[in-house]
Design a protein around this motif. Structure first.
Motif: not given
Length: 696
Positions: A150-164, A209-218
């Motif tokens: 089954l395709q998983p349903k987004p559950r997180s309250s973090d908007k970036f995590i929900r998109r991922l 890694a995408a989440y890490t970058m969007i959160r400002g890790h350089d």
């Protein structure tokens, strides 16, 4: 049912299938026309084997296809000397769900041991068809329909995590994505994802890694055994960034491989594992076992956070060893397992065949105690080809002794008569210890020829100008030795060594030895009177550890040769440890030096051997670093030689202070490659003058 019907039915049900065609290239072409198939991809050794396909790739190009999928693939063994096991296993993964794989075995391979073994195994599997000269010899189809995840349903309250989460193909992946922010901002140091092959570990890592970058890790790093090994990582990283509203800037090398991805304020680049010193955290490690368990341990101690993946039942590295180390030695960790495959359905027949053939999931027996009496046996390759269960029991132990177990290793074991397998059975008949050995019989004094023949043990005597004395010697090399993990440190391995030595003496062999990575087993070899004669100056690029060579004489004459090698090795350690072994733990180095000293291997090196080694370095028969002890030994003479300013800086930095080439390059503001050339030229100039003085 004919082959066409077999393929159509397999595709309708959703399983992947395997067709093996035995016959010549012209017969194969005719067969493809009969079943009306034009392969989406043909994988061939050379251009002499070209067929009518949508896309054709040579063997050497296969790794570029990582992350791609095809409806069907044709892999031909035409014009090959043997089975390219690594490429075969890799290309199995390129077939789409419901697709099929055609393996062409030409007549030149019919008599090979591995061909017989391969065909015997697949005849017991489903979704397999074997065709010889257009006649169907075997066909079996899986009629049970696969269960679609089954395709998983987004559950997180973090908007970036929900998109991922929307990019995840199953709940296992989504669960890992949801857990990641807690690790990134928490106190834990290691975030480990493990599972079997094809579970999407690299893809999940890319999303993290995408989440890490969007959160400002350089400016952080991803590493793996090779650049092509992180292409799936980078592709999902880009996809993840795009889902988060970013427009990533992608940089590729001349071959088209992605090596760096950037967005405003952040970037991540691939760096080879052996080039990593200190980095911005977190460090991403794709297939951590493949870069070396020891290297991962060093990074854990030096770098703030690690995000890693590893395959447990695979051949990239010893994932089981890594997982055991993490559970026993690492305390601030989060460990997650991916269970379901992502490119095909759970229970896929093609995956089962791959695991059955190459024993990717072979495991040693769990035993609580050594049950006497022990018995010993010796097997050859033909014994293993004829007995699948015996091979699996032996292989389940062998894989625990090696940092990486590749399909090519199994093929080499079964398809040649190079190896003998010694086993220990307990009182219940279970195999509890095993050793793989190979005879090295010397007939050449050229180091390059010895390596080409696989004589890795004998080749180490070249460093001490002793190859002439090795002619006609017969040395047994222990390639791998393993004891059931739960029975280790109970003397079983030592008893196996005694049996191997007894057999070697009865055959008139001169000595027995081993090459191994890591110092955890040094005490085992020393306890059994194996003499260390070499430690590699550099860390192995794959294992992340230094190789150690140990040898034991089996007669008085060879004892004298080993004595010379051990004596020069002890001398070498005293004079070069500050240059070549400064990164090796003092306790580890001390164990070997103390042992050599206790055996009285500390006599002064004769001028004759110094002269011989200098000449071999000047003739490019030995590497520059092999002569550094001689340079230190004659430093009183060398210190009077005239050097220009740059030469003096390089000589002082390298020989007296033990600085690395990279350090010297920074001091002199030159490139490391340029410094290496100057350094090697300088050492040869010094040696030429020293040689003239010693000969006068």
């Amino acid at each position: 049912m004919d082959i066409r019907g077999f393929l159509e039915e397999s595709t309708r049900i959703g399983w992947r299938s395997l067709v093996i065609y035995l016959g010549g290239l012209e017969d194969l072409t005719r067969f493809l026309r009969e079943i009306n198939v034009k392969p989406s991809l043909c994988i061939v050794r050379d251009k002499n084997s070209l067929l009518d396909c949508v896309e054709t790739r040579l063997y050497r190009e296969t790794h570029r296809l990582l992350g791609l999928e095809y409806d069907n693939i044709l892999f031909t063994l035409e014009n090959t000397m043997g089975w390219p096991g690594n490429l075969l296993a890799l290309s199995f993964e390129f077939v789409k769900c419901g697709g099929f794989y055609i393996l062409h075995i030409p007549p030149s391979h019919y008599d090979r041991s591995f061909t017989k073994y391969f065909l015997d195994v697949v005849r017991n599997e489903c979704n397999v068809a074997i065709v010889k000269d257009s006649h169907v010899e075997y066909m079996s189809i899986c009629i049970e329909k696969p269960v679609k995840p089954l395709q998983p349903k987004p559950r997180s309250s973090d908007k970036f995590i929900r998109r991922l989460e929307k990019l995840c193909v199953n709940e296992d992946q989504a669960r890992i994505i949801r857990s990641y922010p807690g690790f990134l901002y928490g106190r834990d140091k290691l975030f480990l994802i493990h599972g079997d092959r094809g579970r999407g570990k690299s893809s999940v890592m890319g999303l993290l890694a995408a989440y890490t970058m969007i959160r400002g890790h350089d400016r952080f790093i991803v590493t793996s055994r090779s650049l092509y090994g992180v292409q799936s990582f980078f592709k999902l990283l880009v996809k993840g960034l795009e889902s988060l509203g970013e427009k990533p800037f992608i940089e590729r090398n001349p071959k088209g491989f992605i090596y760096r991805v950037s967005i405003k304020g952040s970037s991540i680049a691939y760096v080879e594992p052996w080039r990593i010193t200190s980095v911005q955290q977190p460090l991403f490690i794709d297939e951590a076992a493949g870069v070396g368990v020891a290297r991962v341990r060093r990074w854990y101690n030096r770098i703030g956070k690690l995000v890693a993946s590893t395959t447990i039942h695979g051949y990239e590295g010893s994932g089981r060893v890594l997982l055991k180390m993490v559970n026993e030695l690492f305390h601030r960790t989060q460990i997650y397992r991916l269970v379901n495959p992502v490119r095909y359905y759970p229970g896929d027949p093609l995956e089962k065949i791959l695991y059955r053939i190459f024993h990717l999931d072979a495991e040693p027996l769990e035993k609580k105690q050594v049950i006497e009496p022990l018995s010993y046996r010796v097997y050859c390759s033909s014994d293993l080809v004829q007995d699948y269960d015996l091979l699996r029991r032996i292989y389940g132990l062998l894989v625990t002794a090696h940092y990486r177990n590749e399909p090519d290793d199994l093929i080499l074991l079964l398809d040649t008569e190079l190896f003998d397998i010694y086993v220990v059975c307990d009182g219940e008949g279970d195999i509890i210890a095993v050793a793989q050995t190979r005879l090295e019989e010397v007939s050449s004094t050229k180091p390059g020829e010895l390596v080409d023949k696989g004589y890795r043990l004998v080749d180490k005597f070249a460093r001490y100008a002793l190859l002439d004395e090795m002619i006609d010697r017969r040395i047994l090399r222990i390639v791998r030795i393993a004891v059931t993990p739960s029975l280790q440190r109970r003397g079983v391995g030592s008893r196996l060594l005694e049996y191997i030595e007894e057999k070697a003496r009865s055959k008139g062999y001169d000595g027995i030895g081993a090459i191994f990575s890591g110092f955890d087993t040094v005490r085992f070899w020393i306890k059994n009177n194996y003499i260390p004669i070499y430690i590699s100056p550099r860390y192995n690029r794959i294992t992340g550890e230094k190789n150690v060579v140990v040898v034991k004489p089996l007669n008085r004459e060879f004892e004298g040769i080993i004595g010379k090698a051990a004596n020069m090795f002890y001398h070498y350690l005293w004079f070069t440890s500050h240059i070549l072994y400064r990164d090796l733990g003092s306790e580890k180095l001390s164990i070997i030096m103390k042992y050599l000293n206790s055996k009285r291997y500390h006599e002064e090196i004769s001028r004759e051997y110094d002269l011989k080694r200098i000449e071999k370095v000047l003739n490019n028969e030995l590497p520059i670093d092999s002569i550094l002890d001689t340079i230190m030994n004659y430093i009183d003479k060398i210190k009077t030689y005239e050097l220009d300013q740059l030469e003096h800086i390089i000589f002082t930095s390298r020989i007296l202070q033990g600085k690395t080439i990279v350090d010297i390059a920074k001091i002199t503001k030159k490139k490391p490659d340029e410094i290496t050339k100057i350094y090697e030229s300088l050492i040869k100039k010094v040696l030429e003058k020293l040689l003239r003085e010693l000969n006068n």
